[in-house]
Motif scaffolding. Structure first.
Motif, short mmCIF file in Angstrom:
data_model
loop_
_atom_site.label_atom_id
_atom_site.label_comp_id
_atom_site.label_asym_id
_atom_site.label_seq_id
_atom_site.Cartn_x
_atom_site.Cartn_y
_atom_site.Cartn_z
N PRO A 144 34.54 45.00 74.28
CA PRO A 144 35.03 44.80 75.65
C PRO A 144 36.17 43.78 75.71
CG PRO A 144 32.66 44.99 75.68
CD PRO A 144 33.06 44.95 74.23
N PHE A 145 36.12 42.73 74.89
CA PHE A 145 37.22 41.77 74.85
C PHE A 145 38.50 42.46 74.38
CE2 PHE A 145 39.87 38.83 72.38
CZ PHE A 145 40.24 37.94 73.38
N TYR A 146 38.38 43.26 73.33
CA TYR A 146 39.55 43.98 72.83
C TYR A 146 40.17 44.86 73.92
CZ TYR A 146 42.02 48.03 71.14
OH TYR A 146 42.95 49.04 71.01
N HIS A 147 39.35 45.73 74.52
CA HIS A 147 39.87 46.65 75.52
C HIS A 147 40.51 45.90 76.69
CE1 HIS A 147 38.20 50.05 73.44
NE2 HIS A 147 36.97 49.59 73.55
N SER A 148 39.87 44.85 77.14
CA SER A 148 40.37 44.11 78.30
C SER A 148 41.63 43.31 77.96
CB SER A 148 39.28 43.19 78.83
OG SER A 148 38.14 43.96 79.23
N SER A 149 41.76 42.89 76.70
CA SER A 149 42.93 42.10 76.29
C SER A 149 44.23 42.89 76.38
CB SER A 149 42.76 41.61 74.85
OG SER A 149 41.69 40.71 74.75
N ARG A 150 44.13 44.20 76.29
CA ARG A 150 45.35 45.02 76.31
C ARG A 150 46.09 44.95 77.64
NH1 ARG A 150 46.40 44.87 71.15
NH2 ARG A 150 45.68 46.63 69.90
N ILE A 151 45.48 44.36 78.64
CA ILE A 151 46.17 44.16 79.92
C ILE A 151 47.30 43.14 79.75
CG2 ILE A 151 44.73 42.30 80.83
CD1 ILE A 151 44.83 43.75 83.55
N ILE A 152 47.20 42.29 78.73
CA ILE A 152 48.24 41.32 78.41
C ILE A 152 49.17 41.94 77.37
CG2 ILE A 152 48.72 38.99 77.56
CD1 ILE A 152 47.13 39.09 80.21
N LYS A 153 50.41 42.21 77.76
CA LYS A 153 51.30 42.99 76.88
C LYS A 153 51.56 42.31 75.55
CE LYS A 153 55.67 41.35 78.87
NZ LYS A 153 56.94 41.77 79.53
N GLU A 154 51.49 40.96 75.51
CA GLU A 154 51.76 40.26 74.26
C GLU A 154 50.71 40.52 73.19
OE1 GLU A 154 53.85 38.04 77.54
OE2 GLU A 154 51.84 38.88 77.26
N THR A 155 49.56 41.06 73.57
CA THR A 155 48.51 41.34 72.57
C THR A 155 48.71 42.70 71.89
OG1 THR A 155 46.97 42.50 74.06
CG2 THR A 155 46.85 40.08 74.00
N ARG A 156 49.65 43.49 72.36
CA ARG A 156 49.72 44.89 71.93
C ARG A 156 50.31 45.10 70.54
NH1 ARG A 156 51.60 46.73 77.99
NH2 ARG A 156 49.70 45.96 79.01
N ASN A 157 50.80 44.03 69.92
CA ASN A 157 51.21 44.11 68.51
C ASN A 157 50.07 43.68 67.59
OD1 ASN A 157 53.87 44.99 69.01
ND2 ASN A 157 54.52 42.90 69.43
N THR A 158 48.94 43.29 68.18
CA THR A 158 47.76 42.90 67.42
C THR A 158 46.86 44.12 67.23
OG1 THR A 158 47.88 40.75 68.50
CG2 THR A 158 45.86 41.25 67.31
N LEU A 159 46.35 44.33 66.02
CA LEU A 159 45.53 45.49 65.75
C LEU A 159 44.17 45.39 66.43
CD1 LEU A 159 46.16 46.07 61.92
CD2 LEU A 159 47.27 47.20 63.86
N HIS A 160 43.57 46.54 66.64
CA HIS A 160 42.24 46.64 67.23
C HIS A 160 41.26 45.68 66.56
CE1 HIS A 160 38.68 49.07 68.72
NE2 HIS A 160 38.15 48.51 67.64
N GLY A 161 41.14 45.77 65.25
CA GLY A 161 40.18 44.95 64.52
C GLY A 161 40.49 43.47 64.57
N GLU A 162 41.77 43.13 64.71
CA GLU A 162 42.15 41.72 64.77
C GLU A 162 41.69 41.09 66.08
OE1 GLU A 162 46.07 42.25 61.86
OE2 GLU A 162 46.32 42.24 64.03
N LEU A 163 41.84 41.81 67.17
CA LEU A 163 41.33 41.31 68.45
C LEU A 163 39.80 41.30 68.46
CD1 LEU A 163 43.81 42.95 70.95
CD2 LEU A 163 43.36 40.51 70.74
N VAL A 164 39.19 42.31 67.84
CA VAL A 164 37.74 42.34 67.74
C VAL A 164 37.23 41.12 66.97
CG1 VAL A 164 35.82 43.55 66.61
CG2 VAL A 164 37.43 44.82 68.03
N ALA A 165 37.94 40.73 65.92
CA ALA A 165 37.53 39.57 65.13
C ALA A 165 37.48 38.31 66.01
CB ALA A 165 38.48 39.36 63.96
N PHE A 166 38.51 38.12 66.82
CA PHE A 166 38.52 36.96 67.71
C PHE A 166 37.40 37.08 68.73
CE2 PHE A 166 39.88 34.17 71.11
CZ PHE A 166 40.40 33.08 70.42
N GLY A 167 37.19 38.29 69.23
CA GLY A 167 36.12 38.52 70.19
C GLY A 167 34.74 38.25 69.61
N LEU A 168 34.56 38.47 68.32
CA LEU A 168 33.26 38.21 67.69
C LEU A 168 32.96 36.71 67.64
CD1 LEU A 168 33.17 40.76 64.74
CD2 LEU A 168 31.70 40.73 66.75
N ILE A 169 33.99 35.91 67.40
CA ILE A 169 33.77 34.46 67.42
C ILE A 169 33.42 34.02 68.84
CG2 ILE A 169 34.79 32.21 66.93
CD1 ILE A 169 36.72 33.68 64.99
N MET A 170 34.10 34.57 69.82
CA MET A 170 33.77 34.29 71.22
C MET A 170 32.34 34.71 71.54
SD MET A 170 37.24 35.40 73.26
CE MET A 170 36.49 35.09 74.86
#
Length: 367
Positions: A251-277
């Protein structure tokens, strides 16, 4: 009610792409190949040769941009107009998710040929669809998974290693996220045990496989890593009961895509940050959170807020993401125990601090 959505054939081995024509043939003699420019470059000779041997007529569609419903409808219409009998998706998750939706719209079978092992998209019946700009739009629950998956480990291991790292952490996430819940249904038990099997293997061997892939070395563990990312992670979501089991990272990954600056970050990379959260929101002890960060640091998937695209006006952007999570995923279990409206924002800043602390620790040890 329990629905089971799995492929009919899954092949994962070096040189598997050479079998594509013989595997497609039972489904029809007219196919539409949908591939990105990069995917075509690395697969074209083998794909065209394998189809030619079986005398399968093919058309082509070059995919660009994000997976959208409009593109899926366009592909479905093209297939209907030309009496296509099976769709072949060649590429990464964007291509495959679009083609799965097109197959659902046109009631045509889909063969997926992944060229990167960054997610389990090649297996899953789900399509994640976006806007043209790259913002998450909606999930499409397709009636079926791809009929065929042809995973050529020669191709997957030779892709940029960043994708393999992202695929490993995305698969590790399946365990962390399913383990948040407690259930006794067969669908839950199947999901959590498949996730644990993948987790145990990847935690033990993924770092070595990633190092080997940098040298383009392929062995049995490479194949098992691909199987963990595609087959085991895909299997986690194949048995769909009345309730979905999800933690926080996706859910963090999907919701993060609303911020355009995150769109060069891969799915798994955002998921990794979301797992720490997620670990922070679960209120895990500090040593456990640090252990997760150290493992991610070893895999080179521990990121700061700046590295995932959230730097300037970070608090405001995180609040936008937090609001989106509450709007789109209101039933998340972790939201119940974190009712403070700043809980998600604060967890993001804490995750950033943990990553920076572990990095400083490593610099002190290794100079």
């Amino acid at each position: 009610m329990l629905q089971i959505k799995t492929p009919e054939i899954y092949i994962s081995e070096p040189g598997a792409i050479k079998l594509l024509g013989s595997l497609v043939k039972p489904y029809g003699k007219r196919t539409l190949i949908i591939w990105s420019k990069t995917a075509r470059k690395v697969t074209e000779d083998d794909v065209i040769e394998s189809l030619g041997v079986e005398r399968i007529h093919y058309m082509e569609y070059q995919f660009e941009g994000y997976p959208t419903l409009q593109k899926a409808e366009e592909i479905a219409a093209l297939a209907r107009e030309n009496d296509i009998e099976i769709l072949i998706a060649v590429g990464g998750g964007r291509v495959i998710d679009t083609v799965k939706a097109a197959g659902d719209l046109s009631s045509l079978p889909v063969a997926s040929v992944p060229t990167i092992a960054a997610t389990c998209a090649a297996w899953a019946a789900l399509s994640v669809l976006y806007t043209d700009e790259g913002n998450f739009n909606h999930f499409r629950h397709n009636k079926q998974s791809p009929k065929l998956i042809v995973a050529d480990t020669n191709i997957l291991a030779k892709a940029p290693v960043r994708y393999l790292r992202a695929g490993v952490v995305d698969t590790i996430a399946k365990w962390y996220e399913t383990a948040v819940h407690q259930g006794n249904s067969f669908s839950y038990l199947n999901s959590v045990n498949s996730a644990k099997l993948a987790f145990d293997f990847l935690v033990k061997d993924a770092a070595k496989v990633i190092d080997a892939s940098i040298d383009k070395s392929i062995d049995e563990k490479t194949v098992k890593t691909v199987d963990a990312i595609l087959f085991l992670a895909g299997n986690v979501g194949s048995y769909v009961g009345d309730k979905a089991f999800s933690g926080f990272a996706h859910p963090f990954y999907h919701s993060s895509r609303i911020i355009k600056e995150t769109r060069n970050t891969l799915h798994g990379e955002l998921v990794a940050f979301g797992l720490i959260m997620q670990a922070i929101l679960e209120k895990k002890p500090q040593d456990q959170i640090e252990g997760i960060v150290r493992k991610f640091q070893e895999l080179k998937v521990a990121f700061t807020l700046e590295e995932i695209g959230i730097s300037e006006q970070a608090e405001a952007k995180l609040q936008i993401i937090s609001d989106r999570i509450h709007e789109v995923f209101p039933d998340l279990l972790l939201l119940e125990g974190n009712s403070d409206e700043k809980a998600i924002v604060n967890a993001a800043f804490e995750a950033d601090a943990y990553v920076k602390s572990v990095r400083r620790e490593g610099e002190e040890i290794y100079g």
